[in-house]
Design a protein around this motif. Structure first.
Motif: not given
Length: 284
Positions: A38-46, A67-76, A93-101
């Motif tokens: 997932l896209d998370v700022a705390s990953d720093g250089e990654n 192909f299948g993806v996991q952890e893909a957030r809407p922006n990803q 998304g797991r939080d409904g429609e275009n929300k969550g991973e």
């Protein structure tokens, strides 16, 4: 004289069950599963912004048909769709429609099309946004019925991301997926179940899956890459944890030509904290 010989051959094939030597038509498919982190700022250089181009180009290079993806957030999901021009995607998304991973399924629209699709939650209420059993987060499964354009052959594909904490959620989630397959696959079509299962091969979850399905690695004629799939972005450490899988129907008509764990890197960095799994298979 030639006319009578041809007539005899035709009659033999029609009435006495004679078989032609013509080989069966094979349907070739390349499949990939990829936890893209997932896209998370705390990953720093990654962080995603630093690796999204590498990851997209990696997918384009191997060019899986599905192909299948996991952890893909809407922006990803948006970034992948923008980069992968020939691909379309299904899933919520797991939080409904275009929300969550997302546990979305991408497919090359030039080669395959989707006939039906849906996303359900791995919980006691699978048609509602929900978290099941002892899971830390809501978990979902996206599936589609795909048709191969060249041959009109159909195949079911399921993609999921099982919980990383709740063992009961993983066990019950897989049983829910297998039940869904049983309910849907009334024509006994080939089935693929893939994703990040968050367990290693000796787990009870994998043992339960293998009562119905088979590990594509165990069917492959050629195996390539490391055994482990979770690298945790640690380039200088051995990758030993195998938690990502592509499972297949137990059918002699599905043959796996190649199975690979793709450990590509640039400048000592991986495009995700998981390696993608890539298989080439044929359907008879």
């Amino acid at each position: 004289m030639k006319y009578y010989l041809v007539s005899i051959v035709v009659l033999c094939m029609s009435f006495f069950g004679c078989k032609s030597d013509k080989p069966a038509i094979e349907h070739n498919l390349d499949i990939m599963t990829y936890n893209i982190r997932l896209d998370v700022a705390s990953d720093g250089e990654n962080a995603w912004k630093n690796r999204k181009d590498f990851l997209s180009s990696q997918i384009l290079f191997y060019s899986p048909d599905i192909f299948g993806v996991q952890e893909a957030r809407p922006n990803q999901m948006t970034d992948l769709k923008d980069a992968l021009k020939n691909y379309k995607a299904i899933g919520k998304g797991r939080d409904g429609e275009n929300k969550g991973e997302f546990s979305a399924i991408f497919y090359n629209a030039d080669k395959v099309s989707v006939e039906q699709e849906n996303t359900f939650w791995l919980s006691e209420t699978p048609t509602e946004i929900s978290k099941g059993w002892d899971a830390a987060y809501p978990r979902i499964c996206t599936y589609g019925l795909f048709t191969i354009h060249e041959t009109n052959r159909k195949i079911w594909v399921f993609n999921t991301h099982l919980d990383h904490i709740g063992n009961q959620a993983r066990l019950n989630g897989i049983q829910l997926i297998l039940k869904k397959i049983s309910d849907l696959n009334t024509d006994d079509l080939p089935v693929i179940v893939m994703g990040d299962f968050n367990v290693e091969p000796n787990s009870e979850v994998i043992k339960n899956i293998k009562q119905t399905l088979v590990d594509s690695k165990e069917k492959a004629k050629t195996i390539f890459g490391p055994n482990g799939t979770f690298n945790n972005f640690k380039f200088n450490e051995l990758v030993t944890r195998r938690i990502d899988y592509i499972m297949l129907s137990k059918s002699s008509k599905i043959k796996v030509k190649k199975y690979g764990v793709l450990s590509n890197s640039i400048d000592l960095k991986y495009p995700s904290d998981h390696f993608p799994i890539f298989i080439s298979l044929t359907l008879e």
